[in-house]
Write a protein that holds these residues in place. Structure first.
Motif, PDB file in Angstrom:
ATOM      1  N   LEU A  62     -82.165 -42.988 -94.942  1.00 14.31           N
ATOM      2  CA  LEU A  62     -82.598 -41.816 -95.703  1.00 14.31           C
ATOM      3  C   LEU A  62     -81.426 -41.013 -96.259  1.00 14.31           C
ATOM      4  O   LEU A  62     -81.627 -39.962 -96.869  1.00 14.31           O
ATOM      5  CB  LEU A  62     -83.457 -40.905 -94.816  1.00 14.31           C
ATOM      6  N   GLN A  63     -80.216 -41.488 -96.068  1.00 16.09           N
ATOM      7  CA  GLN A  63     -79.041 -40.729 -96.488  1.00 16.09           C
ATOM      8  C   GLN A  63     -78.726 -40.998 -97.956  1.00 16.09           C
ATOM      9  O   GLN A  63     -78.636 -42.135 -98.377  1.00 16.09           O
ATOM     10  CB  GLN A  63     -77.850 -41.092 -95.603  1.00 16.09           C
ATOM     11  N   GLY A  64     -78.586 -39.934 -98.710  1.00 16.90           N
ATOM     12  CA  GLY A  64     -78.288 -40.016-100.137  1.00 16.90           C
ATOM     13  C   GLY A  64     -78.465 -38.652-100.774  1.00 16.90           C
ATOM     14  O   GLY A  64     -77.507 -38.007-101.170  1.00 16.90           O
ATOM     15  N   GLU A  65     -79.720 -38.173-100.860  1.00 17.94           N
ATOM     16  CA  GLU A  65     -80.021 -36.838-101.363  1.00 17.94           C
ATOM     17  C   GLU A  65     -81.001 -36.160-100.417  1.00 17.94           C
ATOM     18  O   GLU A  65     -81.932 -36.792 -99.927  1.00 17.94           O
ATOM     19  CB  GLU A  65     -80.636 -36.898-102.765  1.00 17.94           C
ATOM     20  N   TYR A  66     -80.778 -34.889-100.168  1.00 16.62           N
ATOM     21  CA  TYR A  66     -81.672 -34.122 -99.302  1.00 16.62           C
ATOM     22  C   TYR A  66     -82.031 -32.794 -99.966  1.00 16.62           C
ATOM     23  O   TYR A  66     -81.150 -32.082-100.453  1.00 16.62           O
ATOM     24  CB  TYR A  66     -81.020 -33.846 -97.943  1.00 16.62           C
ATOM     25  N   ARG A  67     -83.317 -32.481-100.001  1.00 16.17           N
ATOM     26  CA  ARG A  67     -83.799 -31.179-100.452  1.00 16.17           C
ATOM     27  C   ARG A  67     -84.558 -30.551 -99.287  1.00 16.17           C
ATOM     28  O   ARG A  67     -85.534 -31.137 -98.810  1.00 16.17           O
ATOM     29  CB  ARG A  67     -84.767 -31.321-101.636  1.00 16.17           C
ATOM     30  N   GLY A  68     -84.113 -29.405 -98.832  1.00 16.48           N
ATOM     31  CA  GLY A  68     -84.855 -28.779 -97.755  1.00 16.48           C
ATOM     32  C   GLY A  68     -84.047 -27.782 -96.965  1.00 16.48           C
ATOM     33  O   GLY A  68     -82.945 -27.380 -97.348  1.00 16.48           O
ATOM     34  N   LEU A  69     -84.605 -27.412 -95.836  1.00 14.59           N
ATOM     35  CA  LEU A  69     -84.033 -26.391 -94.979  1.00 14.59           C
ATOM     36  C   LEU A  69     -83.017 -26.997 -94.021  1.00 14.59           C
ATOM     37  O   LEU A  69     -83.141 -28.153 -93.602  1.00 14.59           O
ATOM     38  CB  LEU A  69     -85.156 -25.698 -94.193  1.00 14.59           C
ATOM     39  N   LEU A  70     -82.019 -26.196 -93.698  1.00 15.36           N
ATOM     40  CA  LEU A  70     -80.954 -26.633 -92.799  1.00 15.36           C
ATOM     41  C   LEU A  70     -80.840 -25.680 -91.615  1.00 15.36           C
ATOM     42  O   LEU A  70     -81.107 -24.481 -91.725  1.00 15.36           O
ATOM     43  CB  LEU A  70     -79.611 -26.672 -93.530  1.00 15.36           C
ATOM     44  N   GLU A  71     -80.413 -26.226 -90.505  1.00 10.99           N
ATOM     45  CA  GLU A  71     -80.049 -25.425 -89.333  1.00 10.99           C
ATOM     46  C   GLU A  71     -78.854 -26.099 -88.684  1.00 10.99           C
ATOM     47  O   GLU A  71     -78.922 -27.277 -88.317  1.00 10.99           O
ATOM     48  CB  GLU A  71     -81.222 -25.348 -88.341  1.00 10.99           C
ATOM     49  N   ASN A  72     -77.740 -25.375 -88.563  1.00 10.40           N
ATOM     50  CA  ASN A  72     -76.495 -25.947 -88.049  1.00 10.40           C
ATOM     51  C   ASN A  72     -76.098 -27.196 -88.846  1.00 10.40           C
ATOM     52  O   ASN A  72     -75.653 -28.201 -88.285  1.00 10.40           O
ATOM     53  CB  ASN A  72     -76.631 -26.279 -86.561  1.00 10.40           C
ATOM     54  N   GLU A  73     -76.282 -27.127 -90.186  1.00  8.06           N
ATOM     55  CA  GLU A  73     -75.914 -28.173 -91.134  1.00  8.06           C
ATOM     56  C   GLU A  73     -76.728 -29.451 -90.981  1.00  8.06           C
ATOM     57  O   GLU A  73     -76.365 -30.500 -91.523  1.00  8.06           O
ATOM     58  CB  GLU A  73     -74.416 -28.491 -91.041  1.00  8.06           C
ATOM     59  N   LEU A  74     -77.847 -29.391 -90.261  1.00 14.11           N
ATOM     60  CA  LEU A  74     -78.748 -30.534 -90.115  1.00 14.11           C
ATOM     61  C   LEU A  74     -80.119 -30.179 -90.671  1.00 14.11           C
ATOM     62  O   LEU A  74     -80.549 -29.021 -90.606  1.00 14.11           O
ATOM     63  CB  LEU A  74     -78.886 -30.941 -88.644  1.00 14.11           C
ATOM     64  N   ALA A  75     -80.808 -31.185 -91.214  1.00  9.01           N
ATOM     65  CA  ALA A  75     -82.154 -30.975 -91.745  1.00  9.01           C
ATOM     66  C   ALA A  75     -83.082 -30.499 -90.638  1.00  9.01           C
ATOM     67  O   ALA A  75     -83.247 -31.177 -89.622  1.00  9.01           O
ATOM     68  CB  ALA A  75     -82.679 -32.273 -92.352  1.00  9.01           C
ATOM     69  N   SER A  76     -83.674 -29.332 -90.838  1.00 10.54           N
ATOM     70  CA  SER A  76     -84.616 -28.767 -89.867  1.00 10.54           C
ATOM     71  C   SER A  76     -85.641 -27.945 -90.635  1.00 10.54           C
ATOM     72  O   SER A  76     -85.285 -27.091 -91.438  1.00 10.54           O
ATOM     73  CB  SER A  76     -83.904 -27.894 -88.837  1.00 10.54           C
ATOM     74  N   GLY A  77     -86.933 -28.208 -90.369  1.00 15.62           N
ATOM     75  CA  GLY A  77     -87.984 -27.588 -91.152  1.00 15.62           C
ATOM     76  C   GLY A  77     -88.484 -28.566 -92.194  1.00 15.62           C
ATOM     77  O   GLY A  77     -88.345 -29.785 -92.054  1.00 15.62           O
ATOM     78  N   TYR A  78     -89.064 -28.048 -93.273  1.00 15.07           N
ATOM     79  CA  TYR A  78     -89.663 -28.913 -94.287  1.00 15.07           C
ATOM     80  C   TYR A  78     -88.627 -29.338 -95.329  1.00 15.07           C
ATOM     81  O   TYR A  78     -87.779 -28.549 -95.736  1.00 15.07           O
ATOM     82  CB  TYR A  78     -90.810 -28.191 -94.998  1.00 15.07           C
ATOM     83  N   GLY A  79     -88.703 -30.613 -95.734  1.00 19.21           N
ATOM     84  CA  GLY A  79     -87.788 -31.091 -96.762  1.00 19.21           C
ATOM     85  C   GLY A  79     -88.098 -32.511 -97.176  1.00 19.21           C
ATOM     86  O   GLY A  79     -89.091 -33.101 -96.752  1.00 19.21           O
TER      87      GLY A  79
END
Length: 228
Positions: free
Chosen positions: A30-47
């Motif tokens: 899944l690494q390439g482009e990410y749209r969404g919320l971050l927490e401590n520079e990691l995807a967390s929440g909806y995205g």
């Protein structure tokens, strides 16, 4: 109207392009482009994340976690619950098999299909090695012939292995070429199968050795799909 609002809302989430050092999503496919919320520079929440495969839904600490939709490169997709990047809980797996759509519905645990409830697994994998991405064990019920159908799939199409061998603990084994599959009829349970075969890599530059040993415990008809 609901679909329009959902897509518009997703487009408003900021785009994060992941560099070699910065990877908000910890699933390599899944690494390439990410749209969404971050927490401590990691995807967390909806995205949403797009790499070799695509995921849209809830994240936690860089992994799909909660409700979401995962789309593989061959257009198969899963909608349901995830836990630390794996299918876990109730969900539906939608499949394209030789141009026809189908689906598996029920309970998943650790990325494996259990059955319609937590007590219906009915199979056991004793060995999986090599270029096998994942396996779907589909129990089709009792009432008909006790049989097993085994197919290899890649990108939604049947795949014929090379230098193959197959052992069945019971039954009559047929090798069918169009589309390619093993069909084993008149089997006794528990049923044990052992497969050794080679497939070309996805870049067609090498041959990859694959091995699978499994046991079917529940009496009835089974469909086993091996993704390579």
């Amino acid at each position: 109207m609901k679909t329009f609002i959902y897509i518009l809302g997703l487009c408003l989430i900021p785009l994060t392009s992941m560099s070699q050092e910065e990877k908000p999503v910890l699933v390599s496919e899944l690494q390439g482009e990410y749209r969404g919320l971050l927490e401590n520079e990691l995807a967390s929440g909806y995205g949403s994340a797009k790499g070799e495969n695509i995921y849209i839904g809830e994240f936690k600490k860089g992994y799909p976690h909660g409700k979401g939709k995962y789309i593989w490169a061959g257009d198969d997709y899963y909608e349901g619950s995830f836990k630390k990047g794996k299918r876990h809980g109730y969900g539906k797996q939608f499949l394209i098999l030789n141009g026809r759509s189908s689906y598996i519905e029920g309970i998943w645990k650790g990325d494996k299909y259990i059955g319609k409830s937590n007590h219906e697994k009915g199979y056991k994998v004793t060995r999986k090695f090599g270029g096998i991405d994942r396996i779907s064990y589909i129990y089709k019920g009792k009432g008909g012939m006790d049989e097993v159908s085994i197919r290899l799939m890649r990108s939604g199409a049947s795949k014929k292995p090379l230098n193959r061998s197959f052992y069945a603990s019971s039954g009559d084994v047929l090798e069918i070429n169009f589309p390619y599959k093993y069909s084993i009829q008149n089997i006794d349970f528990p049923f044990n199968g052992q497969m050794l075969f080679y497939v070309q890599s996805k870049t067609s530059q090498a041959l990859i050795k694959c091995e699978l040993d499994f046991e079917l415990i529940r009496k009835g008809s089974w469909d086993i799909i091996i993704y390579v």
